[in-house]
Design a protein around this motif. Structure first.
Motif, PDB file in Angstrom:
ATOM      1  N   GLN A 146       9.889  37.478  39.783  1.00 56.71           N
ATOM      2  CA  GLN A 146      11.238  37.809  40.241  1.00 56.71           C
ATOM      3  C   GLN A 146      11.904  38.870  39.375  1.00 56.71           C
ATOM      4  OE1 GLN A 146      12.643  36.477  43.088  1.00 56.71           O
ATOM      5  NE2 GLN A 146      10.591  35.623  43.400  1.00 56.71           N
ATOM      6  N   GLY A 147      11.154  39.414  38.427  1.00 57.02           N
ATOM      7  CA  GLY A 147      11.685  40.477  37.592  1.00 57.02           C
ATOM      8  C   GLY A 147      12.290  40.044  36.279  1.00 57.02           C
ATOM      9  N   TYR A 148      12.160  38.778  35.930  1.00 54.51           N
ATOM     10  CA  TYR A 148      12.691  38.297  34.654  1.00 54.51           C
ATOM     11  C   TYR A 148      11.770  38.697  33.496  1.00 54.51           C
ATOM     12  CZ  TYR A 148      16.228  35.199  36.746  1.00 54.51           C
ATOM     13  OH  TYR A 148      17.314  34.693  37.403  1.00 54.51           O
ATOM     14  N   ASN A 149      12.365  39.045  32.364  1.00 56.49           N
ATOM     15  CA  ASN A 149      11.634  39.094  31.106  1.00 56.49           C
ATOM     16  C   ASN A 149      11.507  37.661  30.609  1.00 56.49           C
ATOM     17  OD1 ASN A 149      11.841  42.045  31.020  1.00 56.49           O
ATOM     18  ND2 ASN A 149      13.995  41.682  30.466  1.00 56.49           N
ATOM     19  N   THR A 150      10.350  37.301  30.064  1.00 58.09           N
ATOM     20  CA  THR A 150      10.129  35.912  29.653  1.00 58.09           C
ATOM     21  C   THR A 150       9.655  35.854  28.210  1.00 58.09           C
ATOM     22  OG1 THR A 150       7.861  35.942  30.487  1.00 58.09           O
ATOM     23  CG2 THR A 150       9.572  35.196  32.002  1.00 58.09           C
ATOM     24  N   ALA A 151      10.217  34.917  27.450  1.00 54.91           N
ATOM     25  CA  ALA A 151       9.837  34.769  26.039  1.00 54.91           C
ATOM     26  C   ALA A 151       9.844  33.296  25.665  1.00 54.91           C
ATOM     27  CB  ALA A 151      10.794  35.544  25.133  1.00 54.91           C
ATOM     28  N   GLU A 155      19.384  43.136  26.581  1.00 53.48           N
ATOM     29  CA  GLU A 155      20.743  42.946  27.085  1.00 53.48           C
ATOM     30  C   GLU A 155      20.921  43.640  28.441  1.00 53.48           C
ATOM     31  OE1 GLU A 155      25.394  43.531  25.597  1.00 53.48           O
ATOM     32  OE2 GLU A 155      23.728  44.358  24.432  1.00 53.48           O
ATOM     33  N   GLY A 156      21.581  42.959  29.348  1.00 54.37           N
ATOM     34  CA  GLY A 156      21.841  43.505  30.666  1.00 54.37           C
ATOM     35  C   GLY A 156      20.726  43.303  31.665  1.00 54.37           C
ATOM     36  N   GLU A 157      19.636  42.629  31.264  1.00 55.88           N
ATOM     37  CA  GLU A 157      18.502  42.373  32.149  1.00 55.88           C
ATOM     38  C   GLU A 157      18.438  40.883  32.477  1.00 55.88           C
ATOM     39  OE1 GLU A 157      14.909  44.073  30.468  1.00 55.88           O
ATOM     40  OE2 GLU A 157      16.091  45.569  29.386  1.00 55.88           O
ATOM     41  N   ASP A 158      17.556  40.528  33.383  1.00 61.10           N
ATOM     42  CA  ASP A 158      17.310  39.112  33.683  1.00 61.10           C
ATOM     43  C   ASP A 158      16.288  38.576  32.692  1.00 61.10           C
ATOM     44  OD1 ASP A 158      19.065  39.047  35.815  1.00 61.10           O
ATOM     45  OD2 ASP A 158      17.531  39.575  37.288  1.00 61.10           O
ATOM     46  N   ASN A 159      16.679  37.533  31.952  1.00 56.35           N
ATOM     47  CA  ASN A 159      15.847  37.026  30.863  1.00 56.35           C
ATOM     48  C   ASN A 159      15.713  35.515  30.925  1.00 56.35           C
ATOM     49  OD1 ASN A 159      15.753  39.683  29.525  1.00 56.35           O
ATOM     50  ND2 ASN A 159      17.909  39.273  29.036  1.00 56.35           N
ATOM     51  N   VAL A 215      25.460  34.936  22.165  1.00 55.98           N
ATOM     52  CA  VAL A 215      24.861  35.513  23.367  1.00 55.98           C
ATOM     53  C   VAL A 215      25.468  34.835  24.594  1.00 55.98           C
ATOM     54  CG1 VAL A 215      22.722  35.939  24.627  1.00 55.98           C
ATOM     55  CG2 VAL A 215      22.697  35.932  22.125  1.00 55.98           C
ATOM     56  N   ASP A 216      25.734  35.617  25.626  1.00 58.07           N
ATOM     57  CA  ASP A 216      26.213  35.042  26.880  1.00 58.07           C
ATOM     58  C   ASP A 216      25.033  34.406  27.611  1.00 58.07           C
ATOM     59  OD1 ASP A 216      28.863  35.823  26.535  1.00 58.07           O
ATOM     60  OD2 ASP A 216      28.491  37.806  27.410  1.00 58.07           O
ATOM     61  N   ILE A 217      25.025  33.073  27.677  1.00 57.21           N
ATOM     62  CA  ILE A 217      23.966  32.336  28.365  1.00 57.21           C
ATOM     63  C   ILE A 217      24.530  31.861  29.697  1.00 57.21           C
ATOM     64  CG2 ILE A 217      22.309  30.457  28.238  1.00 57.21           C
ATOM     65  CD1 ILE A 217      21.944  32.548  26.048  1.00 57.21           C
ATOM     66  N   ASP A 218      23.878  32.251  30.778  1.00 53.82           N
ATOM     67  CA  ASP A 218      24.372  31.904  32.109  1.00 53.82           C
ATOM     68  C   ASP A 218      23.956  30.510  32.538  1.00 53.82           C
ATOM     69  OD1 ASP A 218      25.512  34.613  33.159  1.00 53.82           O
ATOM     70  OD2 ASP A 218      23.604  35.096  32.220  1.00 53.82           O
TER      71      ASP A 218
END
Length: 420
Positions: free
Chosen positions: A79-84, A138-142, A205-208
């Motif tokens: 879905q385009g998320y960066n994953t860590a 920052e500013g990406e889907d993570n 960090v802004d966590i959604d």
């Protein structure tokens, strides 16, 4: 969008007294009875990250594990998320769960032999790495997965040195009482520390969306003969306070979801680790294939929860474990493998040393401490739950299988962590 899934190893529902963790309970959906599908690290986390029971994802043992199941980070990556993932302890990094992450770091900055955590990454280091990684994206889907190992103590470590403590004539640790008290105190100190670090993460960090849970609990003094383990015949066969029993103090953990998709509520009825994936994906509006778990987002709750521990059976045929048992008389080879099925009213526990055999039945609605085994008085209920259990696991043949041998280095790791 930033999404965080935090797994706190050994987390009990009564370990949420820190300001942040206690506050999270009122901000979103808090489930105080989340049942894990296995009471030790690798299979439980695999269920947590795939939404599948162990007999479907295939991970039944601690080390060198492999699953072909689709994992949460794999779905989000599509879905385009960066994953860590930032991992604080052993043995989670010995398998292939790292394949779903763009970044997978096993942090070993602290050498902690005296308290049984070996080389591990403390919560402040994991959170620092997560903050830096999120700043870079920052500013990406993570999506960030954190595995905190700070609460993972072993009884042996409470004696302050790696040598085994002396036994008295009844094979009981000498002076054990003074160390039992210290283990409990240190557990809650570390829970407070992890809570503070998660608070810092959310301040910086802004966590959604945040998910906080544990992979299993931990037995405490006064609970089921702590630290001793008894087999199905009532014989004391060793000391252990995690991984080898299926009582609620081991398989019950808290589960919290916070974010715009989650209403403020506290739910006392049971949910399961396998429900995390479908619930989180529904909250993120991500389509996904069906799994064993269900989405909790609209209020649906599961009727039954399955749990297993094949610790005893998987060590029974292991030559190195046999040798250790001969040397130290710890009784690990006599441990029962167990499976259980649980509802909000009853829990049935069966031995799995070959054919399943019902051995314990608890009315957990009236006896939450599981003090009174009523299998003889409630045979109809035991039979009903046994039939349900058999239909759930189908033709799973793990109860007839054993694990591969482990080398001396791996054995030492597992021994130091209190698994064998």
């Amino acid at each position: 969008m930033n999404v965080v899934l935090a797994s706190i190893d050994c987390l009990r529902p009564d370990a949420l007294d820190s300001r942040f963790l206690d506050g999270q309970k009122t901000k979103g959906s808090f489930y105080d009875t989340c049942i894990v599908q296995a009471p030790f690290t690798s299979p439980s986390h695999t269920s947590m990250l795939t939404g599948q029971n162990p007999h479907n994802h295939g991970v039944r043992w601690l080390i060198d594990y492999h699953t072909d199941a689709t994992t949460l980070p794999e779905v989000l990556s599509e879905q385009g998320y960066n994953t860590a993932a930032f991992i604080g302890g052993y043995p989670l990094p010995t398998g292939n769960l790292d394949e779903g992450f763009d970044t997978f770091e096993h942090i070993t900055s602290i050498k902690d032999w005296k308290e049984g955590r070996q080389e591990f990454g403390p919560a402040n280091v994991l959170v620092n790495r997560a903050i830096n990684w999120l700043d870079e994206h920052e500013g990406e889907d993570n999506f960030v997965f954190l595995h905190f190992f700070d609460l993972h103590f072993t009884l042996r470590s409470e004696f302050g040195k790696r040598e085994r403590p002396d036994f008295d004539g009844d094979h009981i640790y000498k002076n054990v009482e003074q160390y039992i008290g210290r283990q409990k105190r240190r557990y809650y100190e570390e829970a407070e520390f992890v809570g503070r670090q998660l608070e810092i993460l959310h301040e910086l960090v802004d966590i959604d969306t945040t998910v906080i849970t544990g992979d299993h609990g931990s037995k405490m003094p006064g609970e089921h003969g702590y630290p001793w383990v008894y087999d199905s015949k009532g014989n004391r066969v060793g000391s252990q306070f995690r991984a080898v029993e299926l009582y609620d103090n081991i398989i019950r953990v808290p589960l919290m979801f916070t974010g715009d998709a989650f209403s403020s509520q506290t739910v006392h009825k049971q949910v399961r680790s396998i429900d995390i994936v479908p619930t989180l994906l529904d909250a993120l509006d991500v389509e996904h294939d069906p799994v064993d778990g269900i989405s909790l987002l609209d209020g649906e709750l599961p009727e039954f929860a399955y749990s297993e521990t094949y610790h005893g059976q998987l060590t029974k045929e292991n030559k190195l474990t046999h040798k250790m048992n001969e040397n130290y008389d710890f009784g690990w080879n006599e441990l029962d493998s167990l499976v259980s099925i649980r509802s909000n009213e009853w829990k049935l526990i069966c031995t799995a040393n070959g054919d399943l055999e019902p051995v314990e039945l608890y009315n957990i609605a009236q006896d939450p401490g599981e003090h009174q085994n009523c299998i003889d008085e409630q045979q109809d209920i035991a039979e009903e739950y046994f039939d349900k259990l058999l239909s759930l696991i189908g033709d799973d043949d793990q109860r007839y299988a054993t694990a591969d041998e482990v080398d001396s280095e791996v054995r030492q790791h597992l021994e130091d962590l209190g698994y064998i």
